[in-house]
Design a protein around this motif. Structure first.
Motif, PDB file in Angstrom:
ATOM      1  N   GLU A  24       0.820  -1.219   0.000  1.00 46.75           N
ATOM      2  CA  GLU A  24       0.000   0.000   0.000  1.00 46.75           C
ATOM      3  C   GLU A  24       0.850   1.264   0.000  1.00 46.75           C
ATOM      4  N   SER A  49      -2.650   6.613  -5.156  1.00 46.78           N
ATOM      5  CA  SER A  49      -2.876   6.464  -3.714  1.00 46.78           C
ATOM      6  C   SER A  49      -4.339   6.677  -3.355  1.00 46.78           C
ATOM      7  N   PHE A  52      -6.500   3.787  -4.410  1.00 48.79           N
ATOM      8  CA  PHE A  52      -6.296   2.651  -3.501  1.00 48.79           C
ATOM      9  C   PHE A  52      -7.178   2.817  -2.261  1.00 48.79           C
ATOM     10  N   ARG A 103      -3.748  -1.053  -9.388  1.00 46.86           N
ATOM     11  CA  ARG A 103      -3.807  -0.632  -7.980  1.00 46.86           C
ATOM     12  C   ARG A 103      -5.205  -0.864  -7.385  1.00 46.86           C
ATOM     13  N   ALA A 107      -6.012  -3.151  -4.193  1.00 49.84           N
ATOM     14  CA  ALA A 107      -6.734  -2.621  -3.035  1.00 49.84           C
ATOM     15  C   ALA A 107      -7.927  -3.501  -2.676  1.00 49.84           C
ATOM     16  N   THR A 110      -6.579  -6.427  -0.774  1.00 50.32           N
ATOM     17  CA  THR A 110      -6.132  -5.990   0.555  1.00 50.32           C
ATOM     18  C   THR A 110      -7.317  -5.740   1.473  1.00 50.32           C
TER      19      THR A 110
END
Length: 470
Positions: A24, A49, A52, A103, A107, A110
């Motif tokens: 991340e 970012s 994400f 990404r 994400a 995750t």
């Protein structure tokens, strides 16, 4: 389940979570190189970012439902496959949009694995040993993001940014095959209808709020009003979402059971975690800007400045967990919150000097304080819930952590910008102005740290807290 099998299962999930959370923050140092390769401006590149975080905020609320209707192995495989596909796509990406898609897939994987880890631990670990295991989980959740920028800087010193994804791909494949061999299903699977309207309200509400918080610098610097309207809409949609979840309790079940917030210990512990998380994430964003813009240190040295604190927190977390099992949350969290306050306020007085040794010491205090707060609060908060609400409690906590991280970053960056602009108007140089702005940001973080201290004063050990009616 015997202890050996349980330990292997938890170790596998912790490793997978560590790899994904490490990923991340791995890209933060590589953004300038990606901008140069694809000829991007900073506001466009920042979507790697922001995208994400948005995806995490959209997917995590659904994980409480997912964990009730799918077996553990299926959830794990889905999570890791999403992560691997996203990593492979990003590694081969010919353009920015392909990297962004990669990404987003990363994400999504995750977002699924983190609540799964917490729910499995709460289900198979006895209450008397949960602190020790939660201490290990803290290493993944709190320390991996600290190590990420340092590791990224080292890799970029001899390879291109593509190798950040190739290395993550290799680690992810190893985790995948280990999981296939070691993972067993935990808990019972139930057939529950999925409320589509709740999914839409959750996605738009949490997604809108994270976007608004992530874009607050555009409001402060350029007067852009769009994030403000999106944020207001997000709050309204979340209010409708909460009302719908309360209504669904009496029918076929909510997507996210917000009744967990009625448990006093859970809510207070969660508030302490969110405040501390907002501080540590905000500090991790402000500090590199200050070091590179005001003190003029290199990217690699910037990563090395925060490394001692991250490593210390990682080393201490398992021991903090064992101490929790013996003494409970308050003997650890109260001194921890005091150390956190001391470290953040130390930054306020150390920043003007620019001395790296004092900056490293201040960051060590912040990391140590956060370690002493996070493990006890997480264990006490989730442990206070009845078993049927474990998956919902972990989903609520992790969703709000995403909001806290976005809010902490947005608030401290905005305060830094306002302080810097105010100093520039008085005629000082840019490095001095940035130093002043950093002081303002850390002072705001210090106020939040004091609120964390207030919250931990009222958290009790779950054994001593009233047990919610089943």
């Amino acid at each position: 389940m015997d202890s050996k099998r349980a330990n292997l299962l938890i170790a596998c999930l912790v490793t997978a979570t560590t790899v994904m959370i490490l990923n991340e923050t791995l890209l933060s140092v590589a953004l300038p190189a990606i901008m140069a390769d694809f000829h991007l401006s900073a506001d466009i590149a920042q979507w790697l970012s922001t995208g994400f975080m948005l995806t995490m905020a959209v997917v995590i609320p659904v994980t409480g439902y997912i964990q009730q209707v799918l077996p553990t192995r299926t959830i794990f495989i889905t999570s890791v496959v999403l992560f691997l596909v996203g990593t492979f796509v990003a590694a081969l990406a010919p353009g920015f949009m392909v990297v962004l898609v990669g990404r987003i897939l990363q994400a999504a994987g995750t977002a699924i694995i983190i609540p799964l880890l917490m729910t499995v631990v709460l289900t198979i670990v006895e209450p008397s040993s949960r602190g020790s295991v939660m201490g290990i989980i803290t290493v993944a959740i709190a320390v991996a993001p600290t190590v990420g920028p340092t590791l990224s800087g080292l890799i970029l010193s001899f390879a291109t940014w593509h190798w950040l994804f190739w290395i993550m791909l290799v680690l992810g494949i190893l985790v995948f095959f280990a999981g296939l061999r070691l993972l067993v299903n935990v808990g019972e699977v139930r057939r529950i209808p999925l409320d589509i309207l709740s999914v839409v309200l959750s996605a738009l509400g949490f997604g809108g709020l994270v976007y608004a918080l992530s874009s607050i610098s555009a409001v402060v610097e350029h007067g852009n009003k769009i994030p403000v309207f999106v944020g207001i809409a997000g709050v309204v949609l979340l209010a409708v979402f909460v009302l719908r979840q309360l209504r669904l309790v009496t029918t076929y079940g909510p997507l996210l059971d917000v009744r967990v917030l009625k448990e006093r210990n859970f809510t207070l512990g969660m508030c302490a975690i969110l405040g501390g998380f907002g501080v540590i994430i905000g500090v991790s964003m402000v500090l590199p800007l200050y070091l590179q813009g005001s003190v003029h240190v290199s990217e690699i040295l910037t990563g090395l400045v925060v490394l001692p604190g991250g490593l210390l927190q990682g080393f201490m977390s398992p021991f903090i967990g064992r101490l929790y099992d013996r003494y409970g949350p308050r003997p650890l969290a109260i001194p921890g919150a005091l150390v956190l306050c001391l470290g953040v306020w130390a930054f306020v007085f150390v920043v003007p000097s620019g001395k790296l040794s004092l900056i490293i010491l201040s960051h060590i205090l912040v990391a140590l304080g956060m370690g002493l707060v996070m493990t006890p609060m997480m264990t006490a908060a989730l442990g206070a819930l009845p078993k049927r609400l474990y998956s919902h409690g972990s989903a609520v906590l992790n969703t709000l952590q995403q909001l806290a991280g976005a809010a902490g970053t947005a608030l401290l960056i905005a305060m830094m910008t306002l302080g810097q602009n105010s100093a520039l108007e008085s005629g000082v140089s840019l490095p001095e102005a940035m130093s002043h702005g950093t002081q303002v940001a850390f002072a705001v973080a210090g106020v939040i740290a004091i609120l964390v201290l207030v919250a931990v004063l009222f958290v009790r050990r779950p054994d001593d807290a009233p047990t919610p009616a089943e």
